[in-house]
Design a protein around this motif. Structure first.
Motif, short mmCIF file in Angstrom:
data_model
loop_
_atom_site.label_atom_id
_atom_site.label_comp_id
_atom_site.label_asym_id
_atom_site.label_seq_id
_atom_site.Cartn_x
_atom_site.Cartn_y
_atom_site.Cartn_z
N ALA A 177 0.83 -1.21 0.00
CA ALA A 177 0.00 0.00 0.00
C ALA A 177 0.86 1.26 0.00
CB ALA A 177 -0.90 0.01 1.23
N ASP A 178 0.36 2.27 -0.69
CA ASP A 178 0.98 3.58 -0.56
C ASP A 178 0.31 4.32 0.61
OD1 ASP A 178 -1.47 3.78 -1.85
OD2 ASP A 178 -0.92 5.65 -2.83
N ASP A 180 4.13 2.83 -2.70
CA ASP A 180 4.01 1.42 -2.36
C ASP A 180 5.41 0.79 -2.36
OD1 ASP A 180 3.01 -1.06 -1.96
OD2 ASP A 180 2.22 -1.31 -3.98
N GLY A 227 -3.24 2.78 1.03
CA GLY A 227 -3.70 1.93 -0.06
C GLY A 227 -4.95 2.47 -0.73
N ALA A 264 0.62 -4.39 5.29
CA ALA A 264 1.01 -3.70 4.06
C ALA A 264 2.01 -2.59 4.37
CB ALA A 264 -0.23 -3.12 3.38
#
Ligand code: ADP
Ligand code: ADP
Length: 226
Positions: free
Chosen positions: A2-3, A29, A64, A154
């Motif tokens: 995830a960003d 990400d 994300g 993440a």
């Protein structure tokens, strides 16, 4: 994976202290982003907002692609490593690693698989039956990393994870964190007040001062024009 996106994120504590003045930046990400700056500049506050441990006063924070302003910590795809390890003293390493997963209701086989994978990755295999007090500081910090790792998040959040280690151990655990990042390829946000640590570890670095972002750049670019 995830960003993490900050869009005008602001934090004002109840006493009126403005800890973060409208921060806007993206963490890609898989990126290892370091937040650096002197004590009191707002690093922990930024990290704790990503973790959901501090409310966001204004702006939006996305993980994300999902806005998480009102999402509880346990429902965010993150895991946090604290500077003081926060291990349960009466539990073995294996139990420490498994505890959070049990709380979350994972089944036994899945827990065993994840604990073994984390132990392999961190070289804790021979220590699973030990109690924290029988281990060195560096080993304990690896267990703390392992507790985050088993969550398979993440995004990893690390708040000055080396600050309780002596200089020699700091170097080896730092190297381990870099290796871990390479192996996992997950997003990591790493808070430190130590500029050397920031420059050696970060793919990019956010330089904070007094709740304001001064610069965001690669170590090379910061080195060339500090
Ligand atoms: P850093 O992690 O860079 O040391 P912090 O995010 O902990 O900085 O703190 C940023 C500012 O916010 C500091 O001035 C600090 O005193 C203040 N602060 C942190 N937590 C609180 C709180 N719970 N209530 C009021 N002020 C706080
Ligand atoms: P750190 O900056 O590493 O988080 P601190 O000693 O600054 O360590 O803060 C420890 C705890 O106290 C944190 O949970 C923080 O939110 C809180 N805190 C920090 N500054 C203040 C403050 N001025 N008022 C109230 N709580 C604070």
């Amino acid at each position: 994976m995830a960003d993490v996106r900050f869009d005008g994120v602001r934090k004002v504590y109840d006493n009126g202290q403005v800890a973060v003045h409208g921060a806007s930046f993206d963490i890609a990400d898989g990126e290892l982003m370091v937040l650096v700056g002197p004590s009191g500049c707002g690093k922990s506050t930024l990290l704790r907002m990503v973790a959901g441990l501090e409310e966001i006063s204004a702006g939006t924070l996305s993980i994300g692609g999902r806005v998480v302003n009102d999402v509880a910590p346990k429902d965010r795809d993150i895991a946090m490593v604290f500077q003081n390890y926060a291990l349960y003293p009466h539990m073995t390493v294996a139990e420490n690693l498994a505890f959070g997963l049990k709380l979350r209701g994972h089944d036994k086989a899945e827990i065993a698989r994840r604990v073994q994978a984390a132990a392999d990755m961190l070289g804790l295999d021979g220590m699973l039956d030990k109690l924290p007090r029988a281990m060195s500081g560096g080993q304990r910090q690896r267990v703390a990393l392992g507790r985050a790792l088993v969550r398979e998040p993440a995004v990893f959040l690390l708040d000055e994870p080396l600050s309780n280690l002596d200089a020699k151990l700091r170097h080896s655990v730092r190297t381990e964190i870099a290796q871990l990042h390479r192996k996992l390829g997950t997003t990591m946000i790493y808070v430190t007040h130590d500029q050397v640590e920031a420059m050696t570890l970060g793919q990019r670095i956010v330089v904070l001062n007094d709740g304001v972002i001064q610069q965001i750049d690669t170590p090379m670019a910061l080195y060339e024009r500090p």
